[in-house]
Design a protein around this motif. Sequence first.
Motif, PDB file in Angstrom:
ATOM      1  N   GLU A 183       0.830  -1.208   0.000  1.00 59.07           N
ATOM      2  CA  GLU A 183       0.000   0.000   0.000  1.00 59.07           C
ATOM      3  C   GLU A 183       0.861   1.254   0.000  1.00 59.07           C
ATOM      4  O   GLU A 183       0.524   2.252  -0.658  1.00 59.07           O
ATOM      5  CB  GLU A 183      -0.927  -0.018   1.215  1.00 59.07           C
ATOM      6  CG  GLU A 183      -2.027  -1.059   1.107  1.00 59.07           C
ATOM      7  CD  GLU A 183      -2.833  -1.185   2.386  1.00 59.07           C
ATOM      8  OE1 GLU A 183      -2.433  -0.555   3.406  1.00 59.07           O
ATOM      9  OE2 GLU A 183      -3.852  -1.909   2.381  1.00 59.07           O
ATOM     10  N   ARG A 184       1.977   1.224   0.723  1.00 56.23           N
ATOM     11  CA  ARG A 184       2.900   2.365   0.713  1.00 56.23           C
ATOM     12  C   ARG A 184       3.474   2.603  -0.680  1.00 56.23           C
ATOM     13  O   ARG A 184       3.773   3.735  -1.054  1.00 56.23           O
ATOM     14  CB  ARG A 184       4.039   2.132   1.703  1.00 56.23           C
ATOM     15  CG  ARG A 184       3.620   2.227   3.160  1.00 56.23           C
ATOM     16  CD  ARG A 184       4.743   1.797   4.079  1.00 56.23           C
ATOM     17  NE  ARG A 184       5.928   2.636   3.943  1.00 56.23           N
ATOM     18  CZ  ARG A 184       7.085   2.367   4.542  1.00 56.23           C
ATOM     19  NH1 ARG A 184       7.198   1.284   5.302  1.00 56.23           N
ATOM     20  NH2 ARG A 184       8.115   3.176   4.374  1.00 56.23           N
ATOM     21  N   ALA A 185       3.610   1.518  -1.451  1.00 55.97           N
ATOM     22  CA  ALA A 185       4.113   1.630  -2.825  1.00 55.97           C
ATOM     23  C   ALA A 185       2.983   1.875  -3.812  1.00 55.97           C
ATOM     24  O   ALA A 185       3.205   1.880  -5.025  1.00 55.97           O
ATOM     25  CB  ALA A 185       4.856   0.347  -3.202  1.00 55.97           C
ATOM     26  N   ARG A 186       1.760   2.078  -3.282  1.00 59.86           N
ATOM     27  CA  ARG A 186       0.570   2.305  -4.112  1.00 59.86           C
ATOM     28  C   ARG A 186       0.386   1.193  -5.145  1.00 59.86           C
ATOM     29  O   ARG A 186       0.080   1.436  -6.325  1.00 59.86           O
ATOM     30  CB  ARG A 186       0.656   3.672  -4.811  1.00 59.86           C
ATOM     31  CG  ARG A 186       0.690   4.838  -3.834  1.00 59.86           C
ATOM     32  CD  ARG A 186       0.742   6.173  -4.532  1.00 59.86           C
ATOM     33  NE  ARG A 186       0.777   7.272  -3.579  1.00 59.86           N
ATOM     34  CZ  ARG A 186       0.836   8.564  -3.916  1.00 59.86           C
ATOM     35  NH1 ARG A 186       0.891   8.901  -5.205  1.00 59.86           N
ATOM     36  NH2 ARG A 186       0.868   9.499  -2.998  1.00 59.86           N
ATOM     37  N   GLN A 243       7.653  -1.840  -9.108  1.00 62.62           N
ATOM     38  CA  GLN A 243       6.321  -1.271  -9.361  1.00 62.62           C
ATOM     39  C   GLN A 243       6.359   0.252  -9.260  1.00 62.62           C
ATOM     40  O   GLN A 243       5.805   0.952 -10.107  1.00 62.62           O
ATOM     41  CB  GLN A 243       5.319  -1.837  -8.341  1.00 62.62           C
ATOM     42  CG  GLN A 243       5.139  -3.339  -8.391  1.00 62.62           C
ATOM     43  CD  GLN A 243       4.465  -3.803  -9.659  1.00 62.62           C
ATOM     44  OE1 GLN A 243       3.584  -3.127 -10.188  1.00 62.62           O
ATOM     45  NE2 GLN A 243       4.872  -4.961 -10.156  1.00 62.62           N
ATOM     46  N   VAL A 244       7.030   0.741  -8.239  1.00 59.71           N
ATOM     47  CA  VAL A 244       7.118   2.196  -8.035  1.00 59.71           C
ATOM     48  C   VAL A 244       7.823   2.866  -9.212  1.00 59.71           C
ATOM     49  O   VAL A 244       7.414   3.939  -9.681  1.00 59.71           O
ATOM     50  CB  VAL A 244       7.854   2.499  -6.715  1.00 59.71           C
ATOM     51  CG1 VAL A 244       8.163   3.995  -6.596  1.00 59.71           C
ATOM     52  CG2 VAL A 244       7.035   2.027  -5.526  1.00 59.71           C
ATOM     53  N   ILE A 248       8.015  -2.718 -14.934  1.00 58.45           N
ATOM     54  CA  ILE A 248       7.357  -3.740 -15.754  1.00 58.45           C
ATOM     55  C   ILE A 248       6.922  -3.154 -17.095  1.00 58.45           C
ATOM     56  O   ILE A 248       7.326  -3.661 -18.144  1.00 58.45           O
ATOM     57  CB  ILE A 248       6.178  -4.399 -14.998  1.00 58.45           C
ATOM     58  CG1 ILE A 248       6.679  -5.399 -13.978  1.00 58.45           C
ATOM     59  CG2 ILE A 248       5.297  -5.183 -15.983  1.00 58.45           C
ATOM     60  CD1 ILE A 248       7.119  -4.973 -12.717  1.00 58.45           C
ATOM     61  N   PRO A 249       6.132  -2.065 -17.119  1.00 57.39           N
ATOM     62  CA  PRO A 249       5.788  -1.496 -18.428  1.00 57.39           C
ATOM     63  C   PRO A 249       7.004  -0.977 -19.191  1.00 57.39           C
ATOM     64  O   PRO A 249       7.072  -1.098 -20.420  1.00 57.39           O
ATOM     65  CB  PRO A 249       4.808  -0.365 -18.096  1.00 57.39           C
ATOM     66  CG  PRO A 249       5.002  -0.081 -16.655  1.00 57.39           C
ATOM     67  CD  PRO A 249       5.430  -1.366 -16.025  1.00 57.39           C
ATOM     68  N   LEU A 250       7.973  -0.422 -18.454  1.00 59.89           N
ATOM     69  CA  LEU A 250       9.183   0.071 -19.120  1.00 59.89           C
ATOM     70  C   LEU A 250       9.957  -1.094 -19.732  1.00 59.89           C
ATOM     71  O   LEU A 250      10.441  -1.009 -20.870  1.00 59.89           O
ATOM     72  CB  LEU A 250      10.058   0.826 -18.126  1.00 59.89           C
ATOM     73  CG  LEU A 250      11.360   1.424 -18.676  1.00 59.89           C
ATOM     74  CD1 LEU A 250      11.055   2.419 -19.790  1.00 59.89           C
ATOM     75  CD2 LEU A 250      12.160   2.089 -17.565  1.00 59.89           C
ATOM     76  N   MET A 316      18.209   0.239  -8.765  1.00 63.22           N
ATOM     77  CA  MET A 316      17.217   1.214  -8.301  1.00 63.22           C
ATOM     78  C   MET A 316      16.224   0.562  -7.343  1.00 63.22           C
ATOM     79  O   MET A 316      15.823   1.164  -6.333  1.00 63.22           O
ATOM     80  CB  MET A 316      16.485   1.822  -9.496  1.00 63.22           C
ATOM     81  CG  MET A 316      17.331   2.749 -10.344  1.00 63.22           C
ATOM     82  SD  MET A 316      16.451   3.366 -11.811  1.00 63.22           S
ATOM     83  CE  MET A 316      15.075   4.229 -11.048  1.00 63.22           C
ATOM     84  N   ALA A 317      15.843  -0.677  -7.640  1.00 63.41           N
ATOM     85  CA  ALA A 317      14.910  -1.393  -6.762  1.00 63.41           C
ATOM     86  C   ALA A 317      15.558  -1.700  -5.416  1.00 63.41           C
ATOM     87  O   ALA A 317      14.900  -1.633  -4.365  1.00 63.41           O
ATOM     88  CB  ALA A 317      14.435  -2.675  -7.442  1.00 63.41           C
TER      89      ALA A 317
END
Length: 380
Positions: A183-186, A243-244, A248-250, A316-317
């Motif tokens: 949830e913190r990572a939306r 995810q943040v 994945i889309p990138l 980065m992750a």
Amino acid sequence: MSETTLDPERQAKAKEFARIQRRLLVVDLLIGAGLLLLWLFAGISQWLASQLALLTSNEFVSVALYMLVFGAVFFVVDFPLSYFSGFALQHRYGLSTQTRANYFLDVVKGLMVSAVLGLLVIEVIYSLLRAAPDVWWLWAGAFLLLFTVVLSNLAPVLILPLFFKLTPLQDQELVRRLTALAERARTHVNGVYTINFSSKTRAANAALMGLGSTRRIVLGDTLYDHYDADEIETILAHELGHQVHRDIPLGIAVQSVLTLLGLYLAHLGLQAGVRAFGFTSSANVAAFPLFVIVMGAFGLLTMPLGNAFSRWRERMADQYALDTTRKPAAFISAMTKLANQNLADVDPEPWVEFLLYSHPALGKRINMAHAFTVAQAKAN
């Protein structure tokens, strides 16, 4: 030897294991390339296509039958190496818990899934080759993009259960912690599950699987049983970092661009093949080995580029995991345990990491956390 201390004996075995795997990779590539060239230059592919033309005039059936024979030959030739790499070697180094019967069952199920999905992709590509010979590669790139997104969404609910059992995690406190982290990572997740990796391997892993409504947190039971909550939290925070950062889309976008470029080169290669080998057209299924050669060669040449991009996003992750959890000690112990448990080389040769690693070497990830600890201490 402490679980949070690198085991020198395990590291020696890890380097030995990695060397064997690299040699097997080279042998596998040579076998594949040799077979493809043999089919192409010895006229086997043209002969098979001509025999199928005598059996049926239906182009969809011809493609399916060709792929059935082609795939069967390559499977039979490659199977001894696959068996050694995927079963015998894994048992030799104590990584596999899988029985021989279960391994063969997985091979059969994998063949069925690959046959269905692979034939779908190939039939679409050959339909596009016949319908739009000049721009088929553009339409094929768009189809493969859509196919990747759909498969990523459906794989956790349709394909993964064929090989593993997913069970809702009963540890409600850990579920609460991991859900709060998401949830913190939306990031919306549809539950937290354990997966019975122990039925096949001693290696540990965790992941966010699926897209949209099928996205879920999945913990290998080999991870859940041996790692504490803080360690699991830092590992999941790394996954949430993707995810943040919209990795994945990138990643799908970058891979789609590379695939499109590879398809265009295959288009040029097929056109050249028509002239060099006398194929009736680019859509002639006899030219399939040439298609695979071009795409395979392009994939090998661009693999270091793709891996460099992946390592950048993985770093980065890792940084996100450290910044979010503020638990560098847990991150260090988790990475150390993974190195010992998964028989991972923490300090590979630079050329090996450059060519083959999609993640930074574990030693570098551990050093990043140590640097974070120092910075954290200075800030306090």
